[in-house]
Design a protein around this motif. Sequence first.
Motif, PDB file in Angstrom:
ATOM      1  N   ARG A 174       0.857  -1.188   0.000  1.00 41.62           N
ATOM      2  CA  ARG A 174       0.000   0.000   0.000  1.00 41.62           C
ATOM      3  C   ARG A 174       0.894   1.239   0.000  1.00 41.62           C
ATOM      4  O   ARG A 174       1.706   1.418   0.896  1.00 41.62           O
ATOM      5  N   CYS A 176       1.057   5.088   0.516  1.00 41.46           N
ATOM      6  CA  CYS A 176       0.336   6.259   1.023  1.00 41.46           C
ATOM      7  C   CYS A 176       1.349   7.392   1.176  1.00 41.46           C
ATOM      8  O   CYS A 176       2.550   7.187   1.006  1.00 41.46           O
ATOM      9  N   LYS A 177       0.865   8.599   1.495  1.00 39.90           N
ATOM     10  CA  LYS A 177       1.801   9.726   1.615  1.00 39.90           C
ATOM     11  C   LYS A 177       2.505   9.730   2.969  1.00 39.90           C
ATOM     12  O   LYS A 177       3.660  10.118   3.076  1.00 39.90           O
ATOM     13  N   ALA A 179       1.267   9.891   7.452  1.00 43.72           N
ATOM     14  CA  ALA A 179       0.353  10.688   8.275  1.00 43.72           C
ATOM     15  C   ALA A 179       0.972  11.195   9.580  1.00 43.72           C
ATOM     16  O   ALA A 179       0.274  11.835  10.359  1.00 43.72           O
ATOM     17  N   THR A 217      -4.650   6.848  -1.746  1.00 33.47           N
ATOM     18  CA  THR A 217      -4.638   8.318  -1.747  1.00 33.47           C
ATOM     19  C   THR A 217      -6.017   8.823  -2.161  1.00 33.47           C
ATOM     20  O   THR A 217      -6.778   8.090  -2.812  1.00 33.47           O
ATOM     21  N   GLN A 240      -7.223   2.341  -2.629  1.00 33.40           N
ATOM     22  CA  GLN A 240      -7.663   2.258  -1.232  1.00 33.40           C
ATOM     23  C   GLN A 240      -7.941   3.674  -0.735  1.00 33.40           C
ATOM     24  O   GLN A 240      -7.159   4.593  -0.989  1.00 33.40           O
ATOM     25  N   LEU A 242      -9.902   6.060   2.692  1.00 34.31           N
ATOM     26  CA  LEU A 242     -10.366   6.018   4.079  1.00 34.31           C
ATOM     27  C   LEU A 242     -11.878   6.225   4.150  1.00 34.31           C
ATOM     28  O   LEU A 242     -12.425   7.064   3.422  1.00 34.31           O
ATOM     29  N   VAL A 245     -13.757   9.791   3.689  1.00 34.37           N
ATOM     30  CA  VAL A 245     -12.987  10.780   2.932  1.00 34.37           C
ATOM     31  C   VAL A 245     -13.302  10.631   1.429  1.00 34.37           C
ATOM     32  O   VAL A 245     -13.120   9.578   0.851  1.00 34.37           O
ATOM     33  N   ARG A 246     -13.783  11.708   0.840  1.00 39.20           N
ATOM     34  CA  ARG A 246     -14.136  11.763  -0.578  1.00 39.20           C
ATOM     35  C   ARG A 246     -14.988  10.563  -1.041  1.00 39.20           C
ATOM     36  O   ARG A 246     -14.642   9.864  -2.021  1.00 39.20           O
ATOM     37  N   ARG A 277      -6.489  12.702  10.940  1.00 38.89           N
ATOM     38  CA  ARG A 277      -7.426  13.140   9.888  1.00 38.89           C
ATOM     39  C   ARG A 277      -7.633  14.655   9.965  1.00 38.89           C
ATOM     40  O   ARG A 277      -7.814  15.312   8.943  1.00 38.89           O
TER      41      ARG A 277
END
Length: 296
Positions: A174, A176-177, A179, A217, A240, A242, A245-246, A277
């Motif tokens: 995965r 991701c940026k 967190a 993302t 993927q 969360l 979110v959006r 978040r």
Amino acid sequence: MAVVGAGPIEKLVTSSRPGRALAAKFVAGDTLDSAVETASSLNQEGFVVSFDLLGEAVTDVDSANAAADEYLECLDKIAADGIEANISIKPTQLGLAIDRDLAKEAVLRLGRRAGEIGTSVTIDMEDSRYTEGTVSLFEECQAVCGNLGIALQSYMRRTPADLGRLIPLGGHIRLCKGAYVETHDVAFTAKSDVDRAYADELRTLMAAATTKPAVATHDGALIDLARELAGRREHPFEFQMLYGVRPDLQKSLVEEGFEVRVYIPFGSHWYPYLTRRLAERPANAWFFARALVSRS
Ligand code: FDA
């Protein structure tokens, strides 16, 4: 959930109605049953999901064992109800910060059980104190189980090397940026650098045949890049995102025919998750502040 020993802000957020309302945007309830209900309706809409039992930085063996047992219960429920789901686990919730062998034993137990019911386990990536421990945990456990995945963070300077190290091991990765708050020596701290690193690493990941990329993302430009790279990819991959979110973007990707996994956090220890978040999108904190002011 008001937490004993928590600071004043944590108490304000966890014990006030606006705080709980804010948490409800991102957390699918306090119990496994509430998370399963959310998962079932997402499955009906065409999503797959990943269950995340909230909790981290466990400091005693009993709590680590309890978290592993709750995850086993979650896997049993996935099997019993036929849910299209895997689980996402945090190494420090399973004891990595207190006893590496304890955490490893738990990952192996969960990986084996997930294998028996035909699903997988993703190891979340926490802050940089645990990156090497988590990468090596994945290496050792994936060699035994074969059905594991790991999260890598594009803000970490070491991630290109980790991709080279982990792509040959199979399972899934995965991207991701990242967190957590990190310093300049270990991580990129400017958003433009993090985004550029993500794009470079996404190209590497989407060109790999030995692992399944999980493109984690909500960033429209990076999702467009993934779409473009998908056109040249012969092997599976998934998006993927969360829970909360959006959701419109999530739905439109499913409608386009992509596999989309929604990450569903549940449980009473939601405060650290919620603060991450809020940090990503200050507008979420304004929502809370406005609700608090209008009540008082
Ligand atoms: P970015 O932050 O640039 O956001 C892009 C757009 O998405 C924003 O403009 C906004 O519209 C929307 N958005 C993003 N966050 C939002 C929010 N909180 N509320 C409302 N809108 C928001 N991190 C980590 O360190 N370890 C891990 O194991 C994981 N695991 C993980 C799993 C999955 C499935 C996802 C999607 C993310 C993670 N993360 C994570 C979190 C990740 O590192 C990152 O912090 C967030 O996904 C936000 O970054 P974006 O890529 O969405 O981009």
